[in-house]
Scaffold this active site. Structure first.
Site, PDB file in Angstrom:
ATOM      1  CB  CYS A 185      -1.410  -0.135   1.277  1.00 40.43           C
ATOM      2  SG  CYS A 185      -2.579  -0.657   1.226  1.00 40.43           S
ATOM      3  N   GLY A 186       2.393   1.206  -0.107  1.00 35.48           N
ATOM      4  CA  GLY A 186       2.840   2.044  -0.184  1.00 35.48           C
ATOM      5  C   GLY A 186       4.064   2.907   1.012  1.00 35.48           C
ATOM      6  CD1 TRP A 206       7.788   7.652  -1.581  1.00 37.64           C
ATOM      7  CD2 TRP A 206       5.555   7.766  -2.033  1.00 37.64           C
ATOM      8  NE1 TRP A 206       7.628   8.614  -2.090  1.00 37.64           N
ATOM      9  CE2 TRP A 206       6.288   9.261  -2.279  1.00 37.64           C
ATOM     10  CE3 TRP A 206       4.196   7.226  -2.025  1.00 37.64           C
ATOM     11  CZ2 TRP A 206       4.912   9.973  -2.325  1.00 37.64           C
ATOM     12  CZ3 TRP A 206       3.052   8.169  -2.215  1.00 37.64           C
ATOM     13  CH2 TRP A 206       4.089   9.837  -2.894  1.00 37.64           C
ATOM     14  CG  HIS A 231       2.832  -4.800   6.457  1.00 38.81           C
ATOM     15  ND1 HIS A 231       2.830  -4.074   5.887  1.00 38.81           N
ATOM     16  CD2 HIS A 231       4.208  -5.352   6.184  1.00 38.81           C
ATOM     17  CE1 HIS A 231       3.729  -4.028   5.118  1.00 38.81           C
ATOM     18  NE2 HIS A 231       4.303  -4.363   5.212  1.00 38.81           N
ATOM     19  CB  SER A 234       0.628  -3.893  -5.777  1.00 42.03           C
ATOM     20  OG  SER A 234       2.088  -3.531  -5.489  1.00 42.03           O
TER      21      SER A 234
END
Length: 298
Positions: free
Chosen positions: A40-41, A44, A109, A139
């Site tokens: 989910c990113g 980043w 997570h 993804s």
């Protein structure tokens, strides 16, 4: 895969990491957790959060010495259940997070309902990022097959992963329950949870980076904004820059998994190139059903 407290975990990758986190991790009031369901990113977001918090000691303009040039963001912001308390990587050793510099920047997570009670009681802050359901699924499918290739297993077909995903069977899933858990907590205690959407961050990275910095307790000064520090961090942590670094192209992390596996495209809407109209409609229908009455839209 095994189910624990309503969510799915891969024992081959995680061992008993989630259980060890619950038994041994003691959150501190100054802790900041970077949380998400996988893909989910979080790679980043970890890079952005690390760069914001450490911009005094590691200015984003000092490219040759910045830690992001030598380390993957998952090494700089270690995951509780995936790294620190993962017995597959640490043997039987229980780590001592107390040696980490304060404020501790950690990743997870794990669903909100499974986090140790000390996270809530201590007042730790959580920065949570989610993504639209269809892009998350595609993804995850790509990432899952990279993991399988790394251990010489046949890739899984998209149709097979799609059916499992819809049934809630994915790493740390069901996806919708994971997202809703943090969403509801962010509404109840907005001072403790910053809820972010990947799609919105891609559209307005500067706006959301300033929100992240303020939430973490290290807002940008007017002088920093004037000097372009916000834009410098965004450029340093951009997909184009991070994915082309040597450490993320040829480097490996725990279990010899290539760091390149954390980077594919990072685009919003890429799922349309893989999912059939029927698949997309089914995911939209499930998402609408699951989020009904929550005021949350993805």
């Amino acid at each position: 895969m095994y189910q624990y407290q309503g969510f799915w975990y891969n024992c081959g990758i995680l061992g008993v990491g989630p259980l060890a986190v619950q038994d041994h991790f003691k959150a501190l009031p100054c802790d900041i957790l970077i949380a998400s369901i996988p893909k989910c990113g979080s790679t980043w977001l970890k890079s952005l959060a690390f760069s914001v918090m450490n911009r005094r000691s590691h200015p984003p303009t000092q490219h040759q010495q910045h830690p992001l040039l030598s380390f993957n963001s998952h090494d700089l912001v270690p995951g509780l259940e995936t790294k620190l308390y993962n017995n597959n990587f640490n043997g039987n050793r229980i780590p001592n997070p107390d040696i980490l510099p304060s404020p501790r920047l950690l990743g997870t997570h794990m669903p909100y309902t499974s986090l140790p009670q000390s996270v809530t009681l201590s007042g730790s802050r959580i920065v949570y990022i989610c993504r639209n359901t269809k892009d998350n699924l595609v993804s995850w499918w790509h990432f899952l097959n990279k993991i399988r290739m790394n251990v010489s297993l046949e890739p899984m077909k998209l149709e097979e992963v799609f059916e499992m995903f819809c049934e809630g069977v994915s790493a740390f899933g069901p996806f919708w329950d994971h997202v809703l858990g943090y969403w509801k907590f962010s509404l109840e205690r907005p001072q403790n949870v910053l809820f972010l959407k990947y799609d919105e961050m891609v559209t307005e990275p500067s706006l959301h980076l300033k929100r992240i910095a303020e939430f973490m307790g290290c807002p940008f000064s007017s002088m920093e904004e004037k000097e372009g520090v916000v834009d410098q961090i965004i450029k340093l942590c951009s997909f184009e820059n991070l994915s082309n670094l040597a450490v993320n192209k040829i480097g490996t992390g725990d279990n010899d998994f290539p760091n390149s596996g954390f980077f594919r495209q990072g685009k919003v809407g890429d799922s349309a190139n893989y999912l059939s109209p029927e698949m997309m409609e089914k995911l939209d229908c499930i998402t609408k059903q699951k989020f009904h009455g929550s005021s949350l839209t993805l």
